[in-house]
Design an enzyme around this catalytic site. Structure first.
Site, PDB file in Angstrom:
ATOM      1  N   THR A  95      18.687  66.390  62.005  1.00 22.12           N
ATOM      2  CA  THR A  95      19.242  65.199  61.346  1.00 22.12           C
ATOM      3  C   THR A  95      20.584  65.531  60.692  1.00 22.12           C
ATOM      4  O   THR A  95      21.556  64.788  60.812  1.00 22.12           O
ATOM      5  CB  THR A  95      18.235  64.661  60.301  1.00 22.12           C
ATOM      6  OG1 THR A  95      17.048  64.269  61.001  1.00 22.12           O
ATOM      7  CG2 THR A  95      18.793  63.480  59.540  1.00 22.12           C
ATOM      8  N   ASN A 176      13.117  60.844  72.570  1.00 26.42           N
ATOM      9  CA  ASN A 176      11.947  61.390  71.877  1.00 26.42           C
ATOM     10  C   ASN A 176      10.681  60.577  72.081  1.00 26.42           C
ATOM     11  O   ASN A 176       9.574  61.099  71.979  1.00 26.42           O
ATOM     12  CB  ASN A 176      12.231  61.545  70.373  1.00 26.42           C
ATOM     13  CG  ASN A 176      12.866  60.322  69.762  1.00 26.42           C
ATOM     14  OD1 ASN A 176      13.926  59.875  70.200  1.00 26.42           O
ATOM     15  ND2 ASN A 176      12.212  59.756  68.777  1.00 26.42           N
ATOM     16  N   GLN A 225      14.862  67.146  72.079  1.00 26.07           N
ATOM     17  CA  GLN A 225      13.652  67.035  72.904  1.00 26.07           C
ATOM     18  C   GLN A 225      13.843  67.654  74.292  1.00 26.07           C
ATOM     19  O   GLN A 225      12.932  67.619  75.117  1.00 26.07           O
ATOM     20  CB  GLN A 225      13.241  65.566  73.052  1.00 26.07           C
ATOM     21  CG  GLN A 225      12.867  64.897  71.738  1.00 26.07           C
ATOM     22  CD  GLN A 225      11.543  65.384  71.149  1.00 26.07           C
ATOM     23  OE1 GLN A 225      10.744  66.046  71.824  1.00 26.07           O
ATOM     24  NE2 GLN A 225      11.298  65.070  69.889  1.00 26.07           N
ATOM     25  N   SER A 245      16.874  71.447  67.028  1.00 22.88           N
ATOM     26  CA  SER A 245      15.977  71.508  65.867  1.00 22.88           C
ATOM     27  C   SER A 245      14.987  72.654  66.038  1.00 22.88           C
ATOM     28  O   SER A 245      14.432  72.843  67.119  1.00 22.88           O
ATOM     29  CB  SER A 245      15.203  70.186  65.756  1.00 22.88           C
ATOM     30  OG  SER A 245      14.267  70.261  64.705  1.00 22.88           O
ATOM     31  N   HIS A 247      11.916  73.090  64.558  1.00 25.08           N
ATOM     32  CA  HIS A 247      10.472  72.850  64.573  1.00 25.08           C
ATOM     33  C   HIS A 247       9.948  72.149  65.828  1.00 25.08           C
ATOM     34  O   HIS A 247       8.754  71.882  65.944  1.00 25.08           O
ATOM     35  CB  HIS A 247      10.028  72.102  63.297  1.00 25.08           C
ATOM     36  CG  HIS A 247      10.416  70.664  63.231  1.00 25.08           C
ATOM     37  ND1 HIS A 247       9.509  69.653  63.427  1.00 25.08           N
ATOM     38  CD2 HIS A 247      11.593  70.060  62.965  1.00 25.08           C
ATOM     39  CE1 HIS A 247      10.118  68.494  63.284  1.00 25.08           C
ATOM     40  NE2 HIS A 247      11.394  68.715  62.997  1.00 25.08           N
ATOM     41  N   THR A 283      24.359  78.632  50.885  1.00 27.32           N
ATOM     42  CA  THR A 283      23.851  79.926  51.328  1.00 27.32           C
ATOM     43  C   THR A 283      22.967  79.750  52.559  1.00 27.32           C
ATOM     44  O   THR A 283      22.084  78.891  52.584  1.00 27.32           O
ATOM     45  CB  THR A 283      23.048  80.599  50.190  1.00 27.32           C
ATOM     46  OG1 THR A 283      23.934  80.752  49.086  1.00 27.32           O
ATOM     47  CG2 THR A 283      22.499  81.954  50.592  1.00 27.32           C
ATOM     48  N   CYS A 371       9.204  60.046  62.802  1.00 28.94           N
ATOM     49  CA  CYS A 371       9.858  59.501  61.618  1.00 28.94           C
ATOM     50  C   CYS A 371       9.469  58.060  61.365  1.00 28.94           C
ATOM     51  O   CYS A 371       9.503  57.578  60.250  1.00 28.94           O
ATOM     52  CB  CYS A 371      11.366  59.592  61.779  1.00 28.94           C
ATOM     53  SG  CYS A 371      11.872  61.188  62.365  1.00 28.94           S
TER      54      CYS A 371
HETATM   55  N1  PLP Z   1      16.595  63.851  67.408  1.00 30.33           N
HETATM   56  C1  PLP Z   1      15.471  63.729  68.128  1.00 30.33           C
HETATM   57  C2  PLP Z   1      15.563  63.319  69.568  1.00 30.33           C
HETATM   58  C3  PLP Z   1      14.239  63.987  67.546  1.00 30.33           C
HETATM   59  O1  PLP Z   1      13.106  63.856  68.269  1.00 30.33           O
HETATM   60  C4  PLP Z   1      14.190  64.361  66.175  1.00 30.33           C
HETATM   61  C5  PLP Z   1      12.895  64.552  65.507  1.00 30.33           C
HETATM   62  O2  PLP Z   1      11.918  63.919  65.807  1.00 30.33           O
HETATM   63  C6  PLP Z   1      15.392  64.502  65.473  1.00 30.33           C
HETATM   64  C7  PLP Z   1      16.572  64.239  66.135  1.00 30.33           C
HETATM   65  C8  PLP Z   1      15.405  64.939  64.037  1.00 30.33           C
HETATM   66  O3  PLP Z   1      15.043  66.302  63.937  1.00 30.33           O
HETATM   67  P1  PLP Z   1      14.783  67.014  62.542  1.00 30.33           P
HETATM   68  O4  PLP Z   1      13.354  66.758  62.206  1.00 30.33           O
HETATM   69  O5  PLP Z   1      15.075  68.473  62.773  1.00 30.33           O
HETATM   70  O6  PLP Z   1      15.732  66.416  61.571  1.00 30.33           O
END
Ligand code: PLP
Length: 422
Positions: A95, A176, A225, A245, A247, A283, A371
């Site tokens: 994000t 996603n 993704q 990302s 995670h 940092t 989200c």
């Molecule tokens: N972009 C896509 C396509 C995602 O699937 C996600 C998370 O679901 C994000 C951005 C945001 O990732 P983060 O959780 O690292 O902010």
């Protein structure tokens, strides 16, 4: 034990057993929302929480040891992307990377373009869509390209939408919710052709006012993704900016990355220290950065084998659902679809009802993006496909991952079929 051996699915099953406690047969099919941290990643990160805890900006020996870990991670990531180490920027999340890419390029462009223009699509993640909406309220012009019924755009649409004031094109690599794969390399070629054409026109122009498009727009893709399954080499794709990302790739939460080609003009969004080439102060989260690099290494090592394995399981799942629930439809293209994604519209019910019922049966899926899953709003992605309006409220995403087995897919399909047939 080698890093490779650490990432086997047995390790993940241990973590999932712990997560789901007594529900021994629980089946997690929401890996697009988040993945467990692999043991190899945990092992790589551990020293940076203890012995190697120092601030990498400190000049003493402990500081330099932390800096060495950071440098190695940055070089490793650059090698995997096929770019220079200076082009790798670490952030706190995808994000944040998306915000830096969009807002940072817009801010820099304002020095030469009065009303900058962005081209994006109507199925982007909310981190892009809401940032675009915010930028619009600040005088930026935005074109939201519509996808077709398969969830895809064509490079030609980008070409037609380009204007003299276009400074950025941002198109997600993989969606996603429905997993559709956009033609990123083709779009990059289209943009590059438009740049060269306008440069020629500029040279020929007698006017002293050059087209803004002569050196712009830059091309950004959200690869969050796509990372687990598709090519992420920046030369092959032809992108100027690319977001990642931690995670979603069996790394930790709270770490994101932005590839920024050296030539991209960008202003920082977080100011302070001179970290990340003065584009992102604060940092560095050394442990998470080292974990991200290890996670990406594991992904790259196993990519072709794992993509085939997950693709085959996903196809089995789609076949079973479409056969067992004749009224169900698959959302998005079947062919141009990332390996781990299956998303169905189950008419005559809603995801609000289906998700908790599946949950009770021990099958964990999602109603949309992680989200927005808690907000019972119709999916803007499914709505954009232009099908039955009710599908936006009655679609479910199942996303497979490293721990997913054939047994799990068969049991999950049986549970879904049983539930939807009641
Ligand atoms: N972009 C896509 C396509 C995602 O699937 C996600 C998370 O679901 C994000 C951005 C945001 O990732 P983060 O959780 O690292 O902010």
């Amino acid at each position: 034990m080698s890093a490779r051996a650490y990432i086997c699915s047995a390790d993940h099953r241990e973590i999932l057993d712990y997560m789901f406690g007594s529900k021994k047969n629980a089946i997690y099919l929401d890996y697009a929302a988040s993945t467990p941290v692999s043991k190899s990643v945990m092992a790589a990160m551990e020293p940076y929480f203890s012995d190697l805890f120092a601030n990498p900006s400190s000049l003493h020996i402990p500081g330099q040891k932390a800096q060495a870990g950071l440098d190695t991670a940055r070089h490793d990531v650059a090698d995997m992307l096929g770019c220079g180490w200076q082009e790798v920027l670490f952030t706190s999340s995808a994000t944040e990377s998306l915000n830096l890419a969009l807002r940072g390029v817009i801010k820099a462009s304002r020095e030469s373009v009065q009303k900058p223009h962005i081209i994006t699509t109507n199925i982007e993640h909310s981190a892009v869509l809401k940032t675009c909406q915010d930028l619009e309220s600040d005088g930026v012009e935005v074109t939201y390209l519509p996808v077709n019924s398969e969830g895809l755009i064509k490079a030609k649409q980008v070409e037609v939408a380009l204007q003299e004031n276009t400074v950025l094109v941002s198109v997600m690599y993989v969606n996603n919710e429905i997993g559709t794969i956009q033609p990123i390399a083709e779009i990059a070629k289209t943009i590059s052709r438009a740049r060269s054409k306008s440069q020629i026109a500029n040279r020929k122009s007698s006017s002293h006012k050059p087209f803004a498009i002569s050196h712009l727009p830059f091309f950004h893709t959200d690869a969050v993704q796509a990372t687990n399954y598709l090519d992420i080499n920046v030369e092959h794709l032809g992108v100027d900016l690319m977001t990642f990302s931690g995670h979603k790739i069996y790394g930790p939460k709270g770490i994101g990355m932005l590839y920024k080609k050296e030539t991209v003009k960008m202003r920082p969004q977080i100011t302070g220290g001179s970290q990340e080439r003065e584009l992102r102060a604060g940092t560095e989260n050394v442990a998470a950065i080292v974990g991200f690099a290890q996670a990406l290494k594991d992904v790259e090592e196993e990519k072709s084998k794992e993509t085939q394995r997950v693709h085959d399981l996903r196809e089995l799942f789609i076949e079973k659902i479409l056969k067992g629930v004749p009224s169900a439809t698959l959302n998005g293209s079947r062919d141009l679809r990332v390996a781990g994604n299956a998303n169905f519209c189950f008419s005559h019910t809603t995801s609000e009802v289906l998700i908790p019922t599946l949950d009770a049966l021990g099958v964990y899926a999602s109603g949309g993006s992680a989200c927005s899953a808690r907000v019972p709003e119709p999916s803007h992605v499914i709505a954009a496909l232009g099908g039955e309006a009710e599908c936006a409220k009655s679609s479910i995403r199942f996303s497979l991952g490293r721990p997913t087995t054939r047994d799990q897919i068969e049991s999950a399909a049986a549970a879904v079929i049983q539930l939807v047939s009641i």
